[in-house]
Design a protein around this motif. Sequence first.
Motif: not given
Length: 323
Positions: A72-83
């Motif tokens: 879902k994040g990829i679809v919205t161009l959100d690659l996430g958060f680096s731990f």
Amino acid sequence: MLAFIAQRLAKAVVVLLAIVVLNFMLIRMAPGDPAMVMAGEAGASDQIFVTQLREKFGLDQPLPVQLYRYVKGIVTLDLGFSFRQQMPVAKLIAERLPATLLLTVTAFVISLLLGVLFGTLAARFAGTWADTAITIVALIFYATPLFWVALMAILLFSVAMDWLPSFGYETVGANYTGLAHVLDVGAHLILPATTMGLFFMATYARMTRASMLEVKRHDFVKTARAKGLRDAVIQRRHVLRNALLPVVTLAGLQAGTLVGGAVLTETVFAWPGIGRLMYEALLQRDYNLLLGVFVVCSAMVLAFNLITDLIYRAVDPRIEFAS
């Protein structure tokens, strides 16, 4: 042409999503727990702290839930958060991507130009000492490990001769601006780009030579000679242009892999690109950052494949776009 591009883009999206899912599952099945790594480095590896970290980063959720959130994040161009870096993955990649693109594009241009040049010369003087010398040199660079060539280049041109800087993207503390900054970055770029380029140059040289020798036997080349065309014109307009199709195919396939293949080069030369970032993320079990780099590299491979198909039409007008 527009319909062809639209169809290829639609297929690329499906392929990219499949790659995202596959990479996510493979990385999650790999041994190691980022929460345990972070807790251990923080000196507080008790179970309560580890549990808090897992809850904070969503690692306590079932795997399908984690996958759904990530896609879902990829679809919205959100690659996430680096731990580990405590920064958005997209920002980290955006900071490193220009350096990698500069390195890989330069290496690609060097390898393609030198490969086609030496391959053409080898085919032009097939069976002579020049052909033998080019073939031997190409095989040496192809068979020699990339990291060894990089280390030898550093020892020769940086340590022994002191001609070029050996590490980094720019001179630390110099604070150059304008043209001085460009020249400084260019000096740091020469060794890593040439090291990468020489390896792929060998492949293009061999491919160009073999393809040109095959094209020379075709009837249209004999017809061109019978018409009295100069040999240079025949080689350039008829032989080389038709021989470039397999070279373009190979170049398109390897252009995307150059980004992933930059890991060794960037590590040896301390080049601050996403290849080195991927290596650091792997050591630190930074899943989101590692997945983000994989997504970007995969997207670049798909983009290069599309560009290769478009270049086909420019190289050979007989080729028509089809679905």
